[in-house]
Motif scaffolding. Structure first.
Motif, PDB file in Angstrom:
ATOM      1  N   MET A 199       0.832  -1.207   0.000  1.00  8.61           N
ATOM      2  CA  MET A 199       0.000   0.000   0.000  1.00  8.61           C
ATOM      3  C   MET A 199       0.864   1.254   0.000  1.00  8.61           C
ATOM      4  SD  MET A 199      -3.284  -0.845   2.439  1.00  8.61           S
ATOM      5  CE  MET A 199      -2.381  -1.558   3.794  1.00  8.61           C
ATOM      6  N   LEU A 200       1.940   1.241   0.791  1.00  7.63           N
ATOM      7  CA  LEU A 200       2.829   2.399   0.821  1.00  7.63           C
ATOM      8  C   LEU A 200       3.565   2.555  -0.507  1.00  7.63           C
ATOM      9  CD1 LEU A 200       4.247   2.025   4.434  1.00  7.63           C
ATOM     10  CD2 LEU A 200       2.833   3.911   3.594  1.00  7.63           C
ATOM     11  N   ALA A 201       3.935   1.442  -1.137  1.00  9.29           N
ATOM     12  CA  ALA A 201       4.662   1.500  -2.405  1.00  9.29           C
ATOM     13  C   ALA A 201       3.787   2.043  -3.523  1.00  9.29           C
ATOM     14  CB  ALA A 201       5.183   0.110  -2.761  1.00  9.29           C
ATOM     15  N   ARG A 202       2.482   1.685  -3.492  1.00  8.92           N
ATOM     16  CA  ARG A 202       1.572   2.188  -4.534  1.00  8.92           C
ATOM     17  C   ARG A 202       1.473   3.702  -4.498  1.00  8.92           C
ATOM     18  NH1 ARG A 202      -2.309  -1.929  -3.126  1.00  8.92           N
ATOM     19  NH2 ARG A 202      -3.504  -0.269  -2.129  1.00  8.92           N
ATOM     20  N   GLY A 203       1.516   4.255  -3.312  1.00  9.95           N
ATOM     21  CA  GLY A 203       1.483   5.703  -3.180  1.00  9.95           C
ATOM     22  C   GLY A 203       0.140   6.339  -3.442  1.00  9.95           C
ATOM     23  N   GLU A 204      -0.924   5.531  -3.512  1.00  7.43           N
ATOM     24  CA  GLU A 204      -2.243   6.087  -3.825  1.00  7.43           C
ATOM     25  C   GLU A 204      -2.943   6.660  -2.598  1.00  7.43           C
ATOM     26  OE1 GLU A 204      -4.270   2.810  -5.512  1.00  7.43           O
ATOM     27  OE2 GLU A 204      -3.040   2.737  -7.338  1.00  7.43           O
ATOM     28  N   ASP A 205      -2.547   6.205  -1.419  1.00  6.41           N
ATOM     29  CA  ASP A 205      -3.223   6.601  -0.181  1.00  6.41           C
ATOM     30  C   ASP A 205      -2.301   7.479   0.653  1.00  6.41           C
ATOM     31  OD1 ASP A 205      -5.519   4.778  -0.689  1.00  6.41           O
ATOM     32  OD2 ASP A 205      -3.963   3.259  -0.440  1.00  6.41           O
ATOM     33  N   THR A 229      10.339  -0.215   4.796  1.00  6.66           N
ATOM     34  CA  THR A 229      10.034   0.688   3.673  1.00  6.66           C
ATOM     35  C   THR A 229      10.995   1.875   3.600  1.00  6.66           C
ATOM     36  OG1 THR A 229       8.422   1.852   5.063  1.00  6.66           O
ATOM     37  CG2 THR A 229       7.586   0.088   3.651  1.00  6.66           C
ATOM     38  N   GLU A 230      12.130   1.754   4.268  1.00  6.64           N
ATOM     39  CA  GLU A 230      13.082   2.874   4.232  1.00  6.64           C
ATOM     40  C   GLU A 230      13.505   3.207   2.807  1.00  6.64           C
ATOM     41  OE1 GLU A 230      16.166   1.642   6.870  1.00  6.64           O
ATOM     42  OE2 GLU A 230      15.228   2.544   8.631  1.00  6.64           O
ATOM     43  N   ASP A 231      13.563   2.181   1.935  1.00  6.22           N
ATOM     44  CA  ASP A 231      13.959   2.423   0.540  1.00  6.22           C
ATOM     45  C   ASP A 231      12.920   3.235  -0.220  1.00  6.22           C
ATOM     46  OD1 ASP A 231      12.326   0.060   0.915  1.00  6.22           O
ATOM     47  OD2 ASP A 231      12.575  -0.313  -1.235  1.00  6.22           O
ATOM     48  N   LEU A 232      11.670   3.223   0.264  1.00  2.26           N
ATOM     49  CA  LEU A 232      10.611   3.969  -0.427  1.00  2.26           C
ATOM     50  C   LEU A 232      10.608   5.449  -0.049  1.00  2.26           C
ATOM     51  CD1 LEU A 232       7.633   1.447   0.029  1.00  2.26           C
ATOM     52  CD2 LEU A 232       9.219   1.618  -1.908  1.00  2.26           C
ATOM     53  N   PHE A 233      11.284   5.793   1.037  1.00  2.00           N
ATOM     54  CA  PHE A 233      11.244   7.167   1.546  1.00  2.00           C
ATOM     55  C   PHE A 233      12.663   7.677   1.758  1.00  2.00           C
ATOM     56  CE2 PHE A 233       7.352   4.982   2.826  1.00  2.00           C
ATOM     57  CZ  PHE A 233       6.410   5.813   2.244  1.00  2.00           C
ATOM     58  N   PRO A 234      13.305   8.080   0.665  1.00  2.40           N
ATOM     59  CA  PRO A 234      14.715   8.482   0.736  1.00  2.40           C
ATOM     60  C   PRO A 234      14.958   9.725   1.598  1.00  2.40           C
ATOM     61  CG  PRO A 234      13.752   9.011  -1.411  1.00  2.40           C
ATOM     62  CD  PRO A 234      12.773   8.151  -0.707  1.00  2.40           C
ATOM     63  N   ASP A 235      13.906  10.511   1.831  1.00  4.50           N
ATOM     64  CA  ASP A 235      14.085  11.723   2.634  1.00  4.50           C
ATOM     65  C   ASP A 235      13.804  11.512   4.114  1.00  4.50           C
ATOM     66  OD1 ASP A 235      14.796  13.299   0.391  1.00  4.50           O
ATOM     67  OD2 ASP A 235      12.682  13.401  -0.174  1.00  4.50           O
ATOM     68  N   VAL A 326      -8.045   2.352   5.449  1.00  5.14           N
ATOM     69  CA  VAL A 326      -8.115   1.616   6.715  1.00  5.14           C
ATOM     70  C   VAL A 326      -7.609   0.193   6.500  1.00  5.14           C
ATOM     71  CG1 VAL A 326      -9.659   0.667   8.470  1.00  5.14           C
ATOM     72  CG2 VAL A 326     -10.017   2.991   7.606  1.00  5.14           C
ATOM     73  N   TYR A 327      -6.679  -0.219   7.339  1.00  4.20           N
ATOM     74  CA  TYR A 327      -6.175  -1.593   7.329  1.00  4.20           C
ATOM     75  C   TYR A 327      -6.415  -2.173   8.712  1.00  4.20           C
ATOM     76  CZ  TYR A 327      -3.160  -5.658   6.798  1.00  4.20           C
ATOM     77  OH  TYR A 327      -2.682  -6.945   6.749  1.00  4.20           O
ATOM     78  N   GLU A 328      -7.348  -3.128   8.787  1.00  5.79           N
ATOM     79  CA  GLU A 328      -7.650  -3.739  10.077  1.00  5.79           C
ATOM     80  C   GLU A 328      -6.607  -4.814  10.388  1.00  5.79           C
ATOM     81  OE1 GLU A 328     -11.569  -4.983  10.921  1.00  5.79           O
ATOM     82  OE2 GLU A 328     -12.513  -3.236  10.006  1.00  5.79           O
ATOM     83  N   VAL A 329      -5.878  -4.605  11.469  1.00  4.78           N
ATOM     84  CA  VAL A 329      -4.837  -5.549  11.855  1.00  4.78           C
ATOM     85  C   VAL A 329      -5.521  -6.778  12.467  1.00  4.78           C
ATOM     86  CG1 VAL A 329      -2.781  -5.928  13.267  1.00  4.78           C
ATOM     87  CG2 VAL A 329      -3.236  -3.661  12.272  1.00  4.78           C
ATOM     88  N   PRO A 330      -5.336  -7.940  11.867  1.00  8.04           N
ATOM     89  CA  PRO A 330      -6.028  -9.130  12.380  1.00  8.04           C
ATOM     90  C   PRO A 330      -5.293  -9.755  13.561  1.00  8.04           C
ATOM     91  CG  PRO A 330      -4.722  -9.725  10.473  1.00  8.04           C
ATOM     92  CD  PRO A 330      -4.535  -8.237  10.663  1.00  8.04           C
ATOM     93  N   ALA A 331      -6.002 -10.600  14.278  1.00  5.85           N
ATOM     94  CA  ALA A 331      -5.351 -11.413  15.301  1.00  5.85           C
ATOM     95  C   ALA A 331      -4.489 -12.471  14.619  1.00  5.85           C
ATOM     96  CB  ALA A 331      -6.403 -12.080  16.185  1.00  5.85           C
TER      97      ALA A 331
END
Length: 874
Positions: A199-205, A229-235, A326-331
């Protein structure tokens, strides 16, 4: 000490961690003195012996150092132990592993007998311009000196932080914003981590909200996601803890502080933060947002100006802002009830793996064994895969066996406490975790949650609205439920096309406790029982034919509440209501295999010194004797069922009297072959009477009993005729249950007559019907029939596996077939003589099969495809 630009110091709610390095035994008193000094300063000591193994691996103290901010070394005479295969001691290794940018305070005790290798190390430290070299005399002196030096160090850092760039983000990562290191291994989150990264890589949200109840592992997942995801956020990636931020106005200052932006009054802070983020690919992790959720729109304003910035938020409640995903974290997945639990199956469960890992941390000798695997699985089931609850339970292995923990989890909240000092206060116990969430609710929602504790396992919106009549939240059922779902205190799921709600078992226990404290538990339980009485009155007519599948499905969703309702009716002496309730569900009790529980309730009813109607007495005795009729037939059972015939007749209930007559006849056959002639006459009378009354369900059962009687007497053609008659009546009335029962018996006769292909076809049909009804006993019949078919075709492995899988179902439900009607066991015995290894291999495989897996093995491919959706909720 000298060095590069110093990182900004933390605010009081974000404690700086001080790593304390020394030999353990030689400097035990000095270590205690340093710890006291660190805690007196309001900082957090990181001491390697706390929770560590006797000789921990290098990676462990590297992890301790990674999450520390200041290094304190205490040296005297000993160089310390050198582990096998290592060239230096842990003492020197800790010093070497401390980052060059980390402030180091080194305290040297005067000595005449110092180990030469330690002397060499101290000489190197003297030439290290990033370390302060300080002598001390004794523990008291050391405590005073450490407190003073830390105060000086913090003052120095504070001065340097004020001179940091005003509008930009500091070049050195702030201690505040650094992603924390995790103390323990993350288990079972591979799929979730991959999904969040995607989801973070897609960058849509713009905002991804990790939502879930306290203790589900939101913060841990956020930390892992930030690191992955440090590689996705160089700054840069910035971690902003909000657990101590209780006022919405403090959100921006807290974000600004994490970014190194100081609010000096020269410009609006929101504008300065926006300028700092503009054009930069950064990730801000905002942890524990729930208590300031009302200011969530601030994030919209920030990302509007800085479209490349992304926010990863953890919260117990949904933010409800534009741009939020929204991402519901499951058990964690845990072994389902009724499944066999071997060591291998337990290890495949993430919840059990977590328990094992944390149990070993608390008690290094802990091992998963065949003896405790069931208990470990039971613990994880009771705690519904909630990671924090599992960790708290696992810590108790220092005092209790897994079996002891499982037993005490019948009342779980008192057991689930932690003695770990650096857990947040809201996570010290599960009660504190729930209290934290409940404290964020308005009064009406808090009272609503308390009332919902009366429900067992799951419930519908209709049940909630009925319960709310006359309560403080009357008229707010839907909105209140939606808010509780958003707040992760109630879970919403779709089961077979129906929307249902549930509370975690721990939350339900908490709510029930509050309900009892409030003093109106009986009132709420009465409303609960009345709702389910009305539900049963509506659904019961469909159980005997048209609407059977739908009624069974809806009652299956509500089964725990049906049990709770009848228990409450008996407990509060509403005995006639309890009997009517139980009698209406006669068909369902059979399909669900619950006569054992019904017997307990009815015997309790009969044992009460309260007036009841004759009809209630008849119902109670009939239901109490039903199981005895099949499992333990006796003269007393036959006489008791005869008494129910009389009582039903006296009250004018001809339908019930005819069913009781058929039951008495069946009891005669079960008890002794000598009663067969009399039983046959009674069954024929009952069948005729039930046909006249239009009770096709009971008539079909009477015909099945007549067929079984003809079978054992060797009158095969008559047996077929009765089974055919039962099938005809059942099919005409859309009675899937009796269609399955009669069809299975007819298939067995076909098999014994040599029609293996015809028997297989009918076994498959009856098995599919039983799956649709969630009829466990029928599934066992079907598996046994297909086991016989496999044995006849010399498929040893399949036959052995199906035999064991069917036997496991029978042991679980406590219902065993009459030996005279079993067809698979003799064929399996003959096959075992020809291929013992193949049958044994199948039986070993069968021990591991779940019900869906056993059915999948039994069915041909086409039927399996139709069965898979039906088995999804088994």
């Amino acid at each position: 000490m000298t060095g590069g630009p110093y990182p900004a110091i933390r605010t009081p709610d974000q404690r700086i961690r001080v790593f304390i390095s020394s030999t353990l035994r030689e400097l035990a008193d000095e270590r205690l003195a340093v710890r006291a000094a660190v805690e007196r300063m309001g900082l957090a000591p990181v001491m390697f012996e706390l929770g560590a193994r006797p000789h921990p691996p290098r990676e462990l103290y590297r992890s301790y150092l990674a999450q520390s901010d200041v290094f304190i070394g205490i040296y005297a005479d000993s160089y310390g132990w050198v582990a096998p295969g290592e060239e230096i001691s842990g003492l020197e290794d800790e010093y070497r592993l401390a980052p060059a940018s980390m402030p180091k305070l080194i305290y040297i005790k005067a000595s005449d007998g110092r180990d030469p290798r330690l002397a060499e190390l101290i000489d190197r430290i003297r030439s290290d311009d990033t370390a302060a070299y300080l002598p001390f005399r004794n523990a008291e002196d050391l405590e005073r000196q450490v407190a003073a030096d830390l105060a000086t160090l913090l003052a120095e850092r504070f001065d340097d932080s004020r001179s940091a760039g005003a509008d930009g983000v500091e070049s050195a990562a702030s201690l505040v914003a650094r992603v924390p290191s995790l103390y323990t291994t993350t288990i079972g989150r591979e799929a979730e981590l991959a999904q969040v990264r995607e989801m973070l890589a897609r960058g849509e949200d713009r905002v991804i909200s990790l939502i879930g109840p306290g203790g589900i592992g939101k913060s841990r997942l956020a930390i892992e996601a930030a690191l992955a995801t440090e590689d996705l956020f160089p700054d840069g990636t910035y971690f902003v803890p909000l657990e101590g931020v209780l006022e919405g106005d403090l959100l921006l200052p807290t974000i600004g502080f994490a970014l190194g932006i100081r609010d000096n009054g020269e410009a609006v802070l929101e504008e300065r933060i926006s300028r700092a983020l503009e054009g930069r690919r950064v990730l801000l992790v905002l942890d524990n947002f729930e208590q300031i959720v009302d200011v969530a729109p601030v994030l919209v304003r920030l990302y509007t100006v800085a479209p490349l910035a992304r926010f990863l938020v953890t919260s117990r409640t949904v933010l409800r802002i534009r741009g939020e995903r929204v991402y519901e974290v499951p058990a964690l997945p845990f072994p389902a009830a009724g499944e066999p639990t071997s060591i291998e199956r337990a290890r495949r469960s993430a919840a059990c793996t977590l328990f094992i890992d944390r149990a070993r941390a608390a008690k290094p000798g802990f091992e998963l064994t065949e003896e405790n695997a069931d208990a470990v699985a039971d613990i994880c089931r009771r705690l519904e895969g909630l990671p924090l609850a599992i960790e708290l339970a696992a810590a108790k292995v220092r005092l209790l066996t897994p079996q002891g923990i499982a037993k005490r989890l019948e009342r779980s909240l008192p057991l689930l406490t932690a003695a770990v000092r650096d857990l947040p206060e809201r996570h010290r116990t599960m009660r504190a975790t729930i209290d934290w969430s409940v404290s964020l609710l308005p009064d009406i929602q808090r009272e609503m949650l308390t009332d919902l504790g009366v429900f067992a396992t799951r419930f519908t919106i209709d049940a909630v609205e009925a319960l709310g009549i006359g309560r403080s939240w009357d008229g707010h059922g839907i909105d209140g439920l939606a808010a509780l779902v958003d707040g992760s205190l109630v879970k919403q799921t779709d089961v077979e096309g129906r929307s249902v709600f549930s509370l975690l078992a721990i939350v339900r226990e908490y709510a029930l406790g509050r309900l009892k404290e409030r003093g109106d538990a009986d009132q709420v339980r009465a409303a609960h029982a009345d709702y389910y009485r009305a539900l049963v009155a509506r659904l019961a007519p469909g159980l005997r034919g048209v609407g059977q599948l739908e009624s069974v499905g809806e009652l299956g969703l509500e089964l725990p509440n049906l049990r709770a309702a009848i228990r409450h009716l008996v407990y509060t002496d509403r005995l006639d209501d309890a009997a009517d309730f139980a009698w209406s569900l006669l068909v369902y009790w059979w399909i669900a295999g619950l006569f054992g529980g019904v017997r307990v309730w009815m015997l309790e009813l009969l044992g009460k010194d309260r007036p009841i109607t004759q009809h209630t007495r008849a119902v109670a005795w009939f239901l109490a004797l039903w199981g005895e009729m099949w499992q333990r037939p006796s003269k007393e059972v036959i006489a008791g069922l005869g008494e129910t015939v009389r009582l039903f007749t006296d009250t004018g209930d001809e339908d019930a009297a005819a069913m009781a007559l058929a039951a008495r006849a069946t009891a005669r056959v079960q008890y002794s072959a000598a009663g067969a002639e009399k039983a046959e006459k009674e069954l024929l009378r009952a069948s005729v009477k039930l046909r006249a009354l239009g009770n096709g369900w009971a008539e079909a059962l009477a015909e099945v009993s007549l067929g079984r009687l003809a079978w054992v007497q060797g009158r095969t053609d008559e047996a077929f005729a009765h089974f055919d008659r039962a099938t005809t009546v059942a099919v005409a009335g859309n009675d899937l249950f009796n269609t399955s029962v009669a069809g299975n018996l007819r298939a067995r006769l076909k098999f014994l007559g040599g029609d293996v292909d015809g028997a297989e076809k009918e076994f498959i049909q009856t098995l599919m019907l039983s799956i649709r009804l969630h009829y466990d006993e029928g599934v066992a019949y079907g598996l046994e029939g297909l086991c016989a078919v496999s044995a006849a075709r010399d498929d040893a492995r399949r036959a052995g596996a199906l035999s064991v899988a069917a036997a496991r179902i029978r042991h679980r439900i406590g219902v065993f077939d009459v030996e005279a009607f079993t067809v698979h066991t003799p064929y399996l015995a003959r096959l075992r003589e020809r291929d013992p290894e193949g049958v044994a291999a199948g039986e070993r495989a069968g021990e591991e099969l779940t019900v869906p897996e056993a059915v999948a093995l039994a069915l041909p491919e086409l039927d399996r495809q139709h069965a898979d959706p039906l088995l999804a909720h088994w």
